[in-house]
Design a protein around this motif. Sequence first.
Motif, PDB file in Angstrom:
ATOM      1  N   GLN A 156       4.091  10.885  -2.982  1.00 48.08           N
ATOM      2  CA  GLN A 156       5.328  11.170  -3.393  1.00 48.08           C
ATOM      3  C   GLN A 156       5.267  11.641  -4.872  1.00 48.08           C
ATOM      4  OE1 GLN A 156       8.473  12.055  -1.841  1.00 48.08           O
ATOM      5  NE2 GLN A 156       9.076  13.002  -3.756  1.00 48.08           N
ATOM      6  N   PRO A 157       5.112  13.021  -5.267  1.00 46.08           N
ATOM      7  CA  PRO A 157       4.790  13.277  -6.591  1.00 46.08           C
ATOM      8  C   PRO A 157       5.889  12.651  -7.630  1.00 46.08           C
ATOM      9  CG  PRO A 157       4.789  15.204  -5.327  1.00 46.08           C
ATOM     10  CD  PRO A 157       5.522  14.285  -4.278  1.00 46.08           C
ATOM     11  N   GLY A 158       5.330  12.240  -8.715  1.00 46.30           N
ATOM     12  CA  GLY A 158       6.187  11.588  -9.745  1.00 46.30           C
ATOM     13  C   GLY A 158       5.684  11.791 -11.145  1.00 46.30           C
ATOM     14  N   ALA A 159       6.222  11.072 -12.066  1.00 46.83           N
ATOM     15  CA  ALA A 159       5.882  11.105 -13.475  1.00 46.83           C
ATOM     16  C   ALA A 159       4.178  11.093 -13.769  1.00 46.83           C
ATOM     17  CB  ALA A 159       6.550  10.251 -14.282  1.00 46.83           C
ATOM     18  N   ALA A 160       3.805   9.960 -12.885  1.00 50.87           N
ATOM     19  CA  ALA A 160       2.356   9.786 -13.213  1.00 50.87           C
ATOM     20  C   ALA A 160       1.709   9.623 -11.526  1.00 50.87           C
ATOM     21  CB  ALA A 160       2.102   8.536 -13.647  1.00 50.87           C
ATOM     22  N   ALA A 161       2.373  10.641 -10.503  1.00 47.88           N
ATOM     23  CA  ALA A 161       1.565  10.474  -9.225  1.00 47.88           C
ATOM     24  C   ALA A 161       1.458  11.991  -8.677  1.00 47.88           C
ATOM     25  CB  ALA A 161       2.625   9.561  -8.311  1.00 47.88           C
ATOM     26  N   GLU A 162       0.515  12.273  -7.859  1.00 53.33           N
ATOM     27  CA  GLU A 162       0.211  13.724  -7.567  1.00 53.33           C
ATOM     28  C   GLU A 162      -0.513  13.883  -6.474  1.00 53.33           C
ATOM     29  OE1 GLU A 162      -2.161  15.570 -10.597  1.00 53.33           O
ATOM     30  OE2 GLU A 162      -3.552  13.840 -10.603  1.00 53.33           O
ATOM     31  N   ASN A 163      -0.631  14.815  -5.769  1.00 53.27           N
ATOM     32  CA  ASN A 163      -1.591  15.141  -4.758  1.00 53.27           C
ATOM     33  C   ASN A 163      -2.424  16.276  -5.107  1.00 53.27           C
ATOM     34  OD1 ASN A 163      -0.341  13.562  -2.190  1.00 53.27           O
ATOM     35  ND2 ASN A 163       1.456  14.790  -3.222  1.00 53.27           N
ATOM     36  N   ILE A 164      -3.751  16.265  -4.558  1.00 50.83           N
ATOM     37  CA  ILE A 164      -4.627  17.467  -4.930  1.00 50.83           C
ATOM     38  C   ILE A 164      -5.371  17.724  -3.457  1.00 50.83           C
ATOM     39  CG2 ILE A 164      -6.567  18.126  -5.780  1.00 50.83           C
ATOM     40  CD1 ILE A 164      -6.481  16.311  -8.131  1.00 50.83           C
ATOM     41  N   GLU A 165      -4.976  18.807  -3.033  1.00 55.17           N
ATOM     42  CA  GLU A 165      -5.586  19.357  -1.585  1.00 55.17           C
ATOM     43  C   GLU A 165      -6.918  19.931  -1.964  1.00 55.17           C
ATOM     44  OE1 GLU A 165      -4.490  22.124   2.132  1.00 55.17           O
ATOM     45  OE2 GLU A 165      -2.797  21.720   0.773  1.00 55.17           O
ATOM     46  N   VAL A 166      -8.000  19.520  -1.157  1.00 51.55           N
ATOM     47  CA  VAL A 166      -9.252  20.424  -0.869  1.00 51.55           C
ATOM     48  C   VAL A 166      -9.382  20.591   0.551  1.00 51.55           C
ATOM     49  CG1 VAL A 166     -10.286  18.964  -2.782  1.00 51.55           C
ATOM     50  CG2 VAL A 166     -10.466  18.240  -0.682  1.00 51.55           C
ATOM     51  N   LEU A 167     -10.447  21.673   0.699  1.00 49.90           N
ATOM     52  CA  LEU A 167     -10.789  22.142   2.068  1.00 49.90           C
ATOM     53  C   LEU A 167     -12.123  21.133   2.449  1.00 49.90           C
ATOM     54  CD1 LEU A 167     -10.094  25.932   1.255  1.00 49.90           C
ATOM     55  CD2 LEU A 167      -8.567  24.433   2.314  1.00 49.90           C
ATOM     56  N   ALA A 168     -11.961  20.326   3.053  1.00 55.20           N
ATOM     57  CA  ALA A 168     -13.382  19.428   3.180  1.00 55.20           C
ATOM     58  C   ALA A 168     -12.926  18.673   4.570  1.00 55.20           C
ATOM     59  CB  ALA A 168     -13.235  18.603   2.330  1.00 55.20           C
TER      60      ALA A 168
ATOM     61  N   VAL B  62       0.902  -1.480   0.068  1.00 49.95           N
ATOM     62  CA  VAL B  62      -0.098  -0.135   0.103  1.00 49.95           C
ATOM     63  C   VAL B  62       0.815   1.141   0.108  1.00 49.95           C
ATOM     64  CG1 VAL B  62      -1.599   1.293   1.305  1.00 49.95           C
ATOM     65  CG2 VAL B  62      -1.908  -0.992   1.092  1.00 49.95           C
ATOM     66  N   THR B  63       2.172   1.300   0.798  1.00 44.65           N
ATOM     67  CA  THR B  63       2.736   2.656   0.826  1.00 44.65           C
ATOM     68  C   THR B  63       3.414   3.053  -0.459  1.00 44.65           C
ATOM     69  OG1 THR B  63       2.912   2.256   3.212  1.00 44.65           O
ATOM     70  CG2 THR B  63       4.559   3.650   2.217  1.00 44.65           C
ATOM     71  N   PRO B  64       4.059   2.149  -0.949  1.00 45.14           N
ATOM     72  CA  PRO B  64       4.708   2.566  -2.360  1.00 45.14           C
ATOM     73  C   PRO B  64       3.544   2.824  -3.353  1.00 45.14           C
ATOM     74  CG  PRO B  64       5.659   0.324  -1.496  1.00 45.14           C
ATOM     75  CD  PRO B  64       4.341   0.399  -0.696  1.00 45.14           C
ATOM     76  N   THR B  65       3.979   3.796  -4.119  1.00 41.29           N
ATOM     77  CA  THR B  65       3.244   4.456  -5.297  1.00 41.29           C
ATOM     78  C   THR B  65       2.874   3.084  -6.192  1.00 41.29           C
ATOM     79  OG1 THR B  65       4.023   6.514  -5.212  1.00 41.29           O
ATOM     80  CG2 THR B  65       2.587   6.020  -7.101  1.00 41.29           C
ATOM     81  N   PRO B  66       1.576   3.083  -6.610  1.00 43.46           N
ATOM     82  CA  PRO B  66       1.419   1.814  -7.468  1.00 43.46           C
ATOM     83  C   PRO B  66       1.694   2.137  -8.636  1.00 43.46           C
ATOM     84  CG  PRO B  66      -0.471   2.488  -5.953  1.00 43.46           C
ATOM     85  CD  PRO B  66       0.444   3.690  -5.891  1.00 43.46           C
ATOM     86  N   PRO B  67       1.956   1.182  -9.705  1.00 40.77           N
ATOM     87  CA  PRO B  67       2.576   1.346 -11.015  1.00 40.77           C
ATOM     88  C   PRO B  67       1.598   1.640 -11.889  1.00 40.77           C
ATOM     89  CG  PRO B  67       2.238  -0.955 -10.579  1.00 40.77           C
ATOM     90  CD  PRO B  67       1.979  -0.348  -9.251  1.00 40.77           C
ATOM     91  N   VAL B  68       0.727   2.569 -11.681  1.00 48.23           N
ATOM     92  CA  VAL B  68      -0.307   3.479 -12.581  1.00 48.23           C
ATOM     93  C   VAL B  68      -0.476   4.937 -12.153  1.00 48.23           C
ATOM     94  CG1 VAL B  68      -1.582   1.060 -12.730  1.00 48.23           C
ATOM     95  CG2 VAL B  68      -2.371   2.565 -11.001  1.00 48.23           C
TER      96      VAL B  68
END
Length: 264
Positions: free
Chosen positions: A206-218, A179-185
């Motif tokens: 951890q941001p990468g070539a196909a990994a990202e974070n989106i922050e919302v106020l919720a 679960v912790t490592p970024t999935p390969p998708v």
Amino acid sequence: MDSVLQFNSPGLETPGFEPPSRWLMLAEARAVYEAGAALALWPLLQMTPRGDGHAVLVLPGLGAGDRSTELMRRFLRSRGYDAQGWGLGQNLGPRAGVEARMLRKLKSLHAARGKVSLVGWSLGGVYARMMASLRPDMVRGVVTLGTPFTGSPRATRAWHIYEKVSGQPAEDSARRQLVTPTPPVPTTSIFSRTDGVVSWRCSVEQPGAAAENIEVLASHLGLGAHPAVFYALADRLAQPQDAWRPFDRSRIGAWVFPDPARAQ
């Protein structure tokens, strides 16, 4: 799938994040208003990108079932997706047979519709990342909502409930290895710094070539029925299968989507 998880593995080092404050936990009551905002903004949300009809498997959080994700799935269907609930009743953790049945559901959807997008809320996101790690050939992408995939499980306000209903320890090194490592998708983590259940630091990818974070106020309980989350979901799921691009928050603004990379 159960047999895959029955191995001994070393524990991963995890930062000592603190659980959300009691004030944030009490503020979870605002989830009712967040759902109301999604309904009020429904006509505007229909202007978000339409999908290509591929299957989306939506996985609920701890103690919840498909009813909790009904509004989300209704929205995704309105955008052209074949949005499916998990169909396993109340989510009481990875009890015997649960993970194997989820994998069978994934295989069935893949056989019928091709690669499947996985959307998981809280514990449902843990399942989503696990399945994507085990069967990336069947998964188009993963979007998690307030999912604690890093840090200590005790940095949540729900770890003791998890142990009680699942009958398993919250610290689980075998599942953590998946679960912790970024999935390969392509992987997106949607989180809120005002989450009153899960420490937001446990949901930072951890941001990468196909990994990202989106922050919302919720709130945590409102993530599955929040207009900003619905907008982000529509945008992420509409990404071409072989041409993924990071989320462009500038189209809406920092007052809806703050910069997730600002000072931690």
